[in-house]
Structure formats: C-alpha cells, structure tokens
Design a protein around this motif. Sequence first.
Motif, short mmCIF file in Angstrom:
data_model
loop_
_atom_site.label_atom_id
_atom_site.label_comp_id
_atom_site.label_asym_id
_atom_site.label_seq_id
_atom_site.Cartn_x
_atom_site.Cartn_y
_atom_site.Cartn_z
N GLN A 54 1.02 21.32 -39.85
CA GLN A 54 0.66 22.14 -41.28
C GLN A 54 1.69 21.59 -42.18
OE1 GLN A 54 0.96 26.51 -39.95
NE2 GLN A 54 -1.13 26.28 -39.98
N VAL A 55 2.83 21.13 -41.69
CA VAL A 55 3.74 20.45 -42.95
C VAL A 55 2.97 19.48 -43.59
CG1 VAL A 55 5.89 19.71 -43.44
CG2 VAL A 55 5.83 21.50 -42.09
N ILE A 56 2.39 18.57 -42.72
CA ILE A 56 1.70 17.33 -43.17
C ILE A 56 0.64 17.77 -44.24
CG2 ILE A 56 -0.14 15.46 -42.43
CD1 ILE A 56 1.53 15.22 -39.98
N SER A 57 -0.24 19.04 -43.82
CA SER A 57 -1.25 19.45 -44.50
C SER A 57 -0.58 19.80 -46.06
CB SER A 57 -1.77 20.80 -43.89
OG SER A 57 -2.30 20.57 -42.73
N CYS A 58 0.61 20.59 -45.93
CA CYS A 58 1.29 20.78 -47.13
C CYS A 58 1.69 19.71 -47.95
CB CYS A 58 2.44 21.82 -46.95
SG CYS A 58 1.93 23.30 -46.30
N GLY A 59 1.85 18.53 -47.22
CA GLY A 59 2.32 17.25 -47.88
C GLY A 59 1.11 16.57 -48.83
N SER A 60 0.07 16.78 -48.16
CA SER A 60 -1.37 16.32 -49.04
C SER A 60 -1.38 17.15 -50.00
CB SER A 60 -2.56 16.65 -48.02
OG SER A 60 -2.53 15.50 -47.06
N ALA A 61 -1.44 18.61 -49.85
CA ALA A 61 -1.44 19.36 -50.90
C ALA A 61 -0.52 19.16 -52.17
CB ALA A 61 -1.26 20.78 -50.70
N ILE A 62 0.92 18.85 -51.93
CA ILE A 62 1.77 18.50 -52.99
C ILE A 62 1.13 17.28 -53.63
CG2 ILE A 62 4.09 17.55 -53.11
CD1 ILE A 62 4.85 19.19 -50.90
N ASP A 84 18.66 23.83 -48.72
CA ASP A 84 19.05 23.65 -47.45
C ASP A 84 18.86 25.00 -46.58
OD1 ASP A 84 19.66 21.21 -47.82
OD2 ASP A 84 21.70 21.52 -48.29
N ALA A 85 18.92 26.07 -47.34
CA ALA A 85 18.96 27.52 -46.56
C ALA A 85 17.70 28.10 -46.34
CB ALA A 85 19.71 28.45 -47.48
N ASP A 86 16.67 27.32 -46.82
CA ASP A 86 15.16 27.64 -46.51
C ASP A 86 14.14 26.38 -46.25
OD1 ASP A 86 12.64 28.75 -46.40
OD2 ASP A 86 12.40 29.54 -48.49
N PRO A 87 13.96 26.22 -44.95
CA PRO A 87 13.38 25.18 -44.68
C PRO A 87 12.04 25.22 -45.03
CG PRO A 87 13.97 26.09 -42.51
CD PRO A 87 14.68 26.71 -43.68
N ASP A 88 11.54 26.46 -45.11
CA ASP A 88 10.12 26.45 -45.57
C ASP A 88 9.79 26.40 -47.04
OD1 ASP A 88 9.49 27.10 -42.95
OD2 ASP A 88 9.38 29.29 -43.09
N ASP A 252 10.97 14.31 -38.59
CA ASP A 252 11.36 15.37 -38.94
C ASP A 252 10.43 16.20 -40.10
OD1 ASP A 252 12.11 13.69 -41.04
OD2 ASP A 252 14.22 13.84 -40.56
N ARG A 253 11.13 17.15 -40.82
CA ARG A 253 10.25 17.86 -41.79
C ARG A 253 9.90 16.91 -42.91
NH1 ARG A 253 9.41 24.23 -42.48
NH2 ARG A 253 8.76 24.61 -40.58
N ARG A 254 10.98 16.09 -43.38
CA ARG A 254 10.65 15.26 -44.61
C ARG A 254 9.53 13.94 -44.27
NH1 ARG A 254 13.97 14.38 -48.80
NH2 ARG A 254 15.17 16.00 -48.14
N TRP A 256 7.24 14.33 -41.92
CA TRP A 256 6.09 14.96 -41.96
C TRP A 256 5.65 15.05 -43.28
CZ3 TRP A 256 8.00 19.39 -38.26
CH2 TRP A 256 8.05 19.05 -36.96
N LEU A 257 6.27 15.76 -44.35
CA LEU A 257 5.86 15.80 -45.85
C LEU A 257 5.63 14.42 -46.35
CD1 LEU A 257 8.30 18.38 -47.02
CD2 LEU A 257 6.10 18.51 -46.79
N GLN A 258 6.26 13.44 -46.00
CA GLN A 258 6.01 12.11 -46.64
C GLN A 258 4.61 11.62 -46.04
OE1 GLN A 258 7.29 11.54 -49.33
NE2 GLN A 258 8.72 9.92 -49.08
N SER A 259 4.38 11.78 -44.57
CA SER A 259 3.13 11.28 -44.13
C SER A 259 2.14 12.12 -44.73
CB SER A 259 3.02 11.30 -42.57
OG SER A 259 3.44 12.59 -41.95
N GLY A 260 2.21 13.34 -45.04
CA GLY A 260 1.07 14.11 -45.50
C GLY A 260 0.72 13.71 -47.08
N ARG A 261 1.87 13.28 -47.73
CA ARG A 261 1.60 12.75 -49.13
C ARG A 261 1.04 11.47 -49.16
NH1 ARG A 261 7.07 12.65 -52.31
NH2 ARG A 261 5.87 12.65 -54.04
N ALA A 262 1.25 10.74 -48.17
CA ALA A 262 0.57 9.36 -48.13
C ALA A 262 -0.90 9.58 -47.61
CB ALA A 262 1.26 8.44 -46.88
N LEU A 263 -1.13 10.65 -46.58
CA LEU A 263 -2.53 10.86 -46.25
C LEU A 263 -3.27 11.51 -47.56
CD1 LEU A 263 -4.61 11.66 -44.25
CD2 LEU A 263 -3.59 13.95 -43.87
N GLY A 264 -2.53 12.12 -48.21
CA GLY A 264 -3.45 12.67 -49.67
C GLY A 264 -3.86 11.64 -50.55
N ARG A 265 -2.76 10.67 -50.84
CA ARG A 265 -3.18 9.35 -51.51
C ARG A 265 -4.03 8.57 -50.86
NH1 ARG A 265 -1.42 8.76 -56.87
NH2 ARG A 265 0.25 10.50 -57.15
#
Length: 335
Positions: A54-62, A84-88, A252-254, A256-265
């Motif tokens: 789901q974080v990967i999915s959000c990375g693509s949306a970003i 830092d206080a909110d990982p979501d 880690d989350r970062r 996952w987000l980066q791979s989602g952004r890469a997926l989007g591109r």
Amino acid sequence: MEEQDWTRVVAAATRAPSIHNTQPWRFVATADRLDVFLDRNRALPVLDPTGRQQVISCGSAIEFAVVALGASGAAADVDLLPDDADPDHLARIAVTALRSPGDEERTLAEAIERRHTVRAAFQPQAVPTELVDRLQDQARRFDTWVKPITRSEEEVATVFLISRAEEMEQGDPAYLKELESWLRTDPTAPDGVPVGAVPSEDPHSRPSNWLIRDFVVGQREQQEFLAPGDADAPPPDVERPTVLLLGTEDDDRRAWLQSGRALGRVLLHATAAGLAASPLTQALDWPATRTRMRSRLSLVGHPQMLLRMGYPPEPTGTVSGRRPVGEVLSFAPVG
Ligand SMILES: Cc1cc2nc3c(=O)[nH]c(=O)nc-3n(C[C@H](O)[C@H](O)[C@H](O)COP(=O)(O)O)c2cc1C
C-alpha cells in the motif's frame, strides 16, 4: 494554487495503480503544498500486513501528482516522511516555482489517463532494449534498480516462486476472503478490481509462463500448478512478455515509497511508448517466497515489484474505477 487546481492534481494522483485498487491514500492541500497520508481504513491485513504494497501504491500516487503539477507549470519538491511522529504522513509535496511545462511533462501527464493494468496476453512484439534501459534510468532516480528477468534460470526460479505463492494464496481462506471483498461485479464501482479487468479464463490455461494473479474466488476446478521445469520448453505461441523486477537496497517505508515513485515513472514512460504492464506480485506477498526470490536471483537488496510488460492487445479490458476526489482530498484551513 487554487482549490480547483489541487482537485485536478489529486484526480491525476488517484489514477495511480494500487494493490487490489484499494486506493489507500488521503490528501490535504494548502495554497502551496499537498500532504499525502496512508489511509489505514483501507488496509489489507492478510495480504499486506506491513503495508508495504500500500505504501508502494501511495508512492506511485505521489509521482503522478508531481507529473500533473509539472504539466500544469508547477515545479515541486517532495519531502518523504516529513513527520517523525506520524509514519502515515508519507510525503509533503511543495510547489517551489511556476514555469512553462516541458514536452516530456505533458507527454507523461497524458499517459496518466491512458495507463491501466492490462492482464490480457500481450502481442508477440518484443520490448526494445533501449526502452528498458530508459526505464532503468528513470527508476535509478528514486534509488530503485530494475532487473529484467531474462536468463532462463532466473525465469524458471521466478515462475516457480509465483506459482508456489499463488498456490499458497488459493489455499488460504483468509486471503481469499480478503480478495473477494475487493472484487467488484459492478463495472462502475469506485474501488476494487472489476471482474471485467481480469481475463475470464483460468490463469493456468493461458499461453504464458507467467501466472497472473487469479482474482476469481471459489469457482475453479482443482488445477495442476506449473512445475519448475515447465518454463524450459514453452510452446511456440506462448506469450513472452518482458518481466522487470524493481528493488531497493533497504526495506523500510522510505524504500517502499521510493520504489512506488519509480514504479509510477516507469509505468508512465512505458505507457507513453505504447506499452502496457501488469504487476505479478504474488511471490512478493509472502515473506517465505520473497526471501527465496532474493537468494535464488542473488539479489543485492530487496525485491519490491514484479512487472509483466508488453504491447497490449485491443481491447484491453475494463478500466477500474476511482473514488471521487472529494472523498480523498481535504483543504487545510488557512492561517
Ligand atoms: C503494489 C501493487 C501490487 C499489485 N499486484 C498485482 C498483482 O499481483 N496482480 C495484478 O493483476 N494486479 C496487481 N496490481 C495492479 C492493481 O490491481 C491495479 O493497479 C488496480 O486494480 C487499479 O487498476 P489500474 O492499474 O488499471 O488503474 C498491483 C498494483 C500495485 C500498486
């Protein structure tokens, strides 16, 4: 940025792919920035207990949001995990300058509308290697590597792990129950996977080594699963998609987000070049098969996404729905 500008940007962002079309995102806009949050109410606790997919999915949306901003003349900076206080709180996208959009930004933004997951068999035409090289360059910008699965031992190992994972999933009542809750018979449903977007034939009977995820729950006869050696001698008319594995050094989350952004591109560049793709992530759903993929393919780092890619047939199947922007976007009070 006016409210209607953000509405357009978020409409584009929500065209991003998401696991089971869960659309696990929420956006909050102010005049010059957009905050992106993971929406835990849309979680998949069985398939994705850590939230990785789901974080990967959000990375693509970003990244879709950044592309849409670029095409409307707004340059943006992305700050991942800004709180830092909110990982979501996954990202803060800040508009830094206004300027005329370039041709590439326009082309990619047009691809957002055209892109969708195509699970039907691709045409025999091969994907040019120069294009694969370009997709690798795109992903590298987000600390993500792209490994084409081309060597026969790697293909056999990957096909086997996908089949093994699919077999585990089909034998897991909790997985099937969760999958069923995201399947939609109404083609206009605003979320979930419409049955018209998945080929009606049994994935095992397709002329392909690559077993797509079976979305049909409980209506199939018992099947023989592919043996690992089956990939050695495919019949001549078998589908031969290009298969790309995306991965990251960290897990880690970062990352996952980066791979989602890469997926989007990667998906937008591929769409702009006339290609289509469908993820094949069964083997990455389960720690056991994901770990085995790392060792069988001698990967440096962690596999995040497996994509089947090729030239799509016509027609390509039902386009999956999206929730209205008003459901996912709110505007922070000024001041
Ligand atoms: C992280 C991730 C994993 C996915 N895994 C699969 C998969 O294993 N099989 C599949 O057919 N589609 C998979 N998908 C595609 C989604 O089902 C698809 O994006 C969603 O239904 C929305 O449809 P669209 O991509 O056509 O807009 C995946 C998508 C993402 C982002």
